[in-house]
Scaffold this motif. Structure first.
Motif, PDB file in Angstrom:
ATOM      1  N   PHE A  86       0.836  -1.197   0.000  1.00 41.28           N
ATOM      2  CA  PHE A  86       0.000   0.000   0.000  1.00 41.28           C
ATOM      3  C   PHE A  86       0.868   1.243   0.000  1.00 41.28           C
ATOM      4  CE2 PHE A  86       0.914  -0.529   4.480  1.00 41.28           C
ATOM      5  CZ  PHE A  86       0.940   0.760   5.015  1.00 41.28           C
ATOM      6  N   ALA A  87       0.221   2.357  -0.305  1.00 45.12           N
ATOM      7  CA  ALA A  87       0.856   3.665  -0.213  1.00 45.12           C
ATOM      8  C   ALA A  87      -0.040   4.552   0.615  1.00 45.12           C
ATOM      9  CB  ALA A  87       1.051   4.270  -1.600  1.00 45.12           C
ATOM     10  N   TYR A  88       0.593   5.403   1.418  1.00 44.37           N
ATOM     11  CA  TYR A  88      -0.197   6.407   2.107  1.00 44.37           C
ATOM     12  C   TYR A  88       0.450   7.765   1.942  1.00 44.37           C
ATOM     13  CZ  TYR A  88       2.536   5.244   6.470  1.00 44.37           C
ATOM     14  OH  TYR A  88       3.481   4.979   7.422  1.00 44.37           O
ATOM     15  N   GLY A  89      -0.418   8.775   2.002  1.00 46.40           N
ATOM     16  CA  GLY A  89       0.020  10.145   1.796  1.00 46.40           C
ATOM     17  C   GLY A  89      -0.246  10.991   3.020  1.00 46.40           C
ATOM     18  N   THR A  90       0.491  12.074   3.106  1.00 46.70           N
ATOM     19  CA  THR A  90       0.430  12.935   4.277  1.00 46.70           C
ATOM     20  C   THR A  90      -0.818  13.814   4.295  1.00 46.70           C
ATOM     21  OG1 THR A  90       1.780  14.581   3.127  1.00 46.70           O
ATOM     22  CG2 THR A  90       2.933  12.996   4.527  1.00 46.70           C
ATOM     23  N   LEU A  91      -1.300  14.026   5.516  1.00 44.22           N
ATOM     24  CA  LEU A  91      -2.414  14.936   5.791  1.00 44.22           C
ATOM     25  C   LEU A  91      -1.886  16.119   6.593  1.00 44.22           C
ATOM     26  CD1 LEU A  91      -5.052  12.261   6.879  1.00 44.22           C
ATOM     27  CD2 LEU A  91      -5.024  13.532   4.721  1.00 44.22           C
ATOM     28  N   GLY A  92      -2.711  17.146   6.729  1.00 42.90           N
ATOM     29  CA  GLY A  92      -2.337  18.293   7.545  1.00 42.90           C
ATOM     30  C   GLY A  92      -1.927  17.848   8.937  1.00 42.90           C
ATOM     31  N   GLY A  93      -0.900  18.473   9.481  1.00 41.50           N
ATOM     32  CA  GLY A  93      -0.384  18.101  10.791  1.00 41.50           C
ATOM     33  C   GLY A  93       0.802  17.158  10.720  1.00 41.50           C
ATOM     34  N   HIS A  94       1.038  16.562   9.537  1.00 39.59           N
ATOM     35  CA  HIS A  94       2.217  15.706   9.358  1.00 39.59           C
ATOM     36  C   HIS A  94       3.427  16.625   9.204  1.00 39.59           C
ATOM     37  CE1 HIS A  94       4.917  12.682   7.763  1.00 39.59           C
ATOM     38  NE2 HIS A  94       3.986  11.757   7.846  1.00 39.59           N
ATOM     39  N   PRO A  95       4.568  16.269   9.794  1.00 41.40           N
ATOM     40  CA  PRO A  95       5.745  17.132   9.660  1.00 41.40           C
ATOM     41  C   PRO A  95       6.309  17.187   8.235  1.00 41.40           C
ATOM     42  CG  PRO A  95       6.264  15.185  10.977  1.00 41.40           C
ATOM     43  CD  PRO A  95       4.789  15.163  10.711  1.00 41.40           C
ATOM     44  N   ALA A  96       5.921  16.245   7.387  1.00 41.70           N
ATOM     45  CA  ALA A  96       6.391  16.229   6.005  1.00 41.70           C
ATOM     46  C   ALA A  96       5.202  16.313   5.064  1.00 41.70           C
ATOM     47  CB  ALA A  96       7.182  14.961   5.726  1.00 41.70           C
ATOM     48  N   SER A  97       5.503  16.491   3.803  1.00 43.49           N
ATOM     49  CA  SER A  97       4.496  16.455   2.752  1.00 43.49           C
ATOM     50  C   SER A  97       4.991  15.460   1.715  1.00 43.49           C
ATOM     51  CB  SER A  97       4.357  17.849   2.124  1.00 43.49           C
ATOM     52  OG  SER A  97       3.456  17.824   1.052  1.00 43.49           O
ATOM     53  N   GLY A  98       4.186  14.421   1.423  1.00 39.70           N
ATOM     54  CA  GLY A  98       4.607  13.426   0.450  1.00 39.70           C
ATOM     55  C   GLY A  98       3.913  12.095   0.651  1.00 39.70           C
ATOM     56  N   GLU A  99       4.540  11.044   0.156  1.00 40.54           N
ATOM     57  CA  GLU A  99       3.914   9.725   0.108  1.00 40.54           C
ATOM     58  C   GLU A  99       4.960   8.648   0.363  1.00 40.54           C
ATOM     59  OE1 GLU A  99       0.848   9.099  -3.035  1.00 40.54           O
ATOM     60  OE2 GLU A  99       2.231   7.506  -3.683  1.00 40.54           O
ATOM     61  N   GLU A 100       4.494   7.529   0.910  1.00 42.42           N
ATOM     62  CA  GLU A 100       5.373   6.387   1.170  1.00 42.42           C
ATOM     63  C   GLU A 100       4.629   5.109   0.820  1.00 42.42           C
ATOM     64  OE1 GLU A 100       8.595   5.514   4.559  1.00 42.42           O
ATOM     65  OE2 GLU A 100       6.590   5.936   5.334  1.00 42.42           O
ATOM     66  N   ALA A 101       5.332   4.172   0.194  1.00 40.73           N
ATOM     67  CA  ALA A 101       4.738   2.884  -0.173  1.00 40.73           C
ATOM     68  C   ALA A 101       5.570   1.749   0.395  1.00 40.73           C
ATOM     69  CB  ALA A 101       4.646   2.742  -1.691  1.00 40.73           C
ATOM     70  N   PHE A 102       4.860   0.674   0.733  1.00 44.66           N
ATOM     71  CA  PHE A 102       5.454  -0.563   1.231  1.00 44.66           C
ATOM     72  C   PHE A 102       4.993  -1.663   0.289  1.00 44.66           C
ATOM     73  CE2 PHE A 102       4.443   2.365   4.591  1.00 44.66           C
ATOM     74  CZ  PHE A 102       5.646   2.482   5.265  1.00 44.66           C
ATOM     75  N   LEU A 103       5.915  -2.231  -0.470  1.00 41.70           N
ATOM     76  CA  LEU A 103       5.568  -3.169  -1.532  1.00 41.70           C
ATOM     77  C   LEU A 103       6.277  -4.508  -1.347  1.00 41.70           C
ATOM     78  CD1 LEU A 103       6.037  -0.578  -4.407  1.00 41.70           C
ATOM     79  CD2 LEU A 103       3.861  -1.309  -3.393  1.00 41.70           C
ATOM     80  N   VAL A 104       5.518  -5.588  -1.518  1.00 37.33           N
ATOM     81  CA  VAL A 104       6.059  -6.945  -1.472  1.00 37.33           C
ATOM     82  C   VAL A 104       5.820  -7.542  -2.851  1.00 37.33           C
ATOM     83  CG1 VAL A 104       6.011  -9.161  -0.288  1.00 37.33           C
ATOM     84  CG2 VAL A 104       5.315  -7.093   0.929  1.00 37.33           C
ATOM     85  N   GLU A 105       6.880  -8.087  -3.447  1.00 40.11           N
ATOM     86  CA  GLU A 105       6.757  -8.659  -4.790  1.00 40.11           C
ATOM     87  C   GLU A 105       7.431 -10.020  -4.835  1.00 40.11           C
ATOM     88  OE1 GLU A 105       7.244  -5.214  -7.865  1.00 40.11           O
ATOM     89  OE2 GLU A 105       8.504  -4.802  -6.121  1.00 40.11           O
ATOM     90  N   ARG A 106       6.828 -10.927  -5.606  1.00 40.31           N
ATOM     91  CA  ARG A 106       7.424 -12.243  -5.859  1.00 40.31           C
ATOM     92  C   ARG A 106       7.708 -12.303  -7.341  1.00 40.31           C
ATOM     93  NH1 ARG A 106       4.864 -17.621  -6.483  1.00 40.31           N
ATOM     94  NH2 ARG A 106       2.939 -16.467  -6.243  1.00 40.31           N
ATOM     95  N   ASP A 107       8.992 -12.442  -7.710  1.00 41.87           N
ATOM     96  CA  ASP A 107       9.347 -12.431  -9.125  1.00 41.87           C
ATOM     97  C   ASP A 107       9.138 -13.812  -9.765  1.00 41.87           C
ATOM     98  OD1 ASP A 107      11.661 -13.992  -8.578  1.00 41.87           O
ATOM     99  OD2 ASP A 107      12.997 -12.250  -8.608  1.00 41.87           O
ATOM    100  N   ALA A 108       9.452 -13.932 -11.036  1.00 41.02           N
ATOM    101  CA  ALA A 108       9.212 -15.163 -11.798  1.00 41.02           C
ATOM    102  C   ALA A 108       9.997 -16.355 -11.242  1.00 41.02           C
ATOM    103  CB  ALA A 108       9.567 -14.945 -13.266  1.00 41.02           C
TER     104      ALA A 108
END
Length: 170
Positions: free
Chosen positions: A102-124
């Motif tokens: 998933f990815a989540y983005g910052t709301l007002g009150g967050h010390p930063a402005s931006g987005e972060e994602a946590f991804l799990v992948e299984r390759d071929a």
């Protein structure tokens, strides 16, 4: 926590092949954490149940036991005696047989402005990878002053996210 996201490039962290937006500090860490469908599912389920954040030492405040798009969350980190809350909203969720997270983005009150994602992948070949992708810039006057410290903290938390994913992999 209601209110708009504090940045425009919503969802930009979810496409691992796309470059992260210009004008931000970027983080992209990818690590091999295991092999096989069982490892993938265990880590994916953990990511989607906030376990990577909790495993990184963050206090997670949310009504959503499992990550869903639109869920709001406050991640609280401690810097000595100081507790800093970081309100976010989930902007995208993946839950497939070879890619989850998933990815989540910052709301007002967050010390930063931006987005972060946590991804799990299984390759071929069945190799399971865990990736943290983020872009951010200071979102408050005090975080602008403390930007060098914030980057160090972000780097340490990212390392702890990776360790939490490895722990879930077994």
């Amino acid at each position: 926590m209601p209110g708009p996201l504090t940045y425009a490039e919503v969802g930009a962290t979810l496409d691992a092949a796309a470059p992260l937006p210009a004008g931000y500090h970027h983080v992209e860490r990818r690590e091999r954490i295991g092999v096989g469908a069982e490892v993938f599912r265990r880590v994916a389920d953990g990511v989607l149940a906030w376990q990577v954040s909790r495993g990184a030492g963050l206090e997670v405040r949310t009504d959503a036991e499992r990550v869903v798009e639109g869920a709001e969350v406050i991640s609280v980190t401690r810097l000595g005696p100081v507790r800093i809350g970081a309100p976010c909203r989930v902007v995208g969720v993946l839950d497939g047989p070879a890619r989850a997270g998933f990815a989540y983005g910052t709301l007002g009150g967050h010390p930063a402005s931006g987005e972060e994602a946590f991804l799990v992948e299984r390759d071929a070949d069945g190799v399971v990878w865990f990736t943290v992708r983020a872009f951010s810039r200071p979102g408050t006057w005090w975080s602008r002053l403390g930007a060098p410290v914030a980057r160090v903290v972000q780097g340490r938390v990212t390392t702890r996210y990776l360790a939490a994913a490895r722990a879930l992999a077994g």
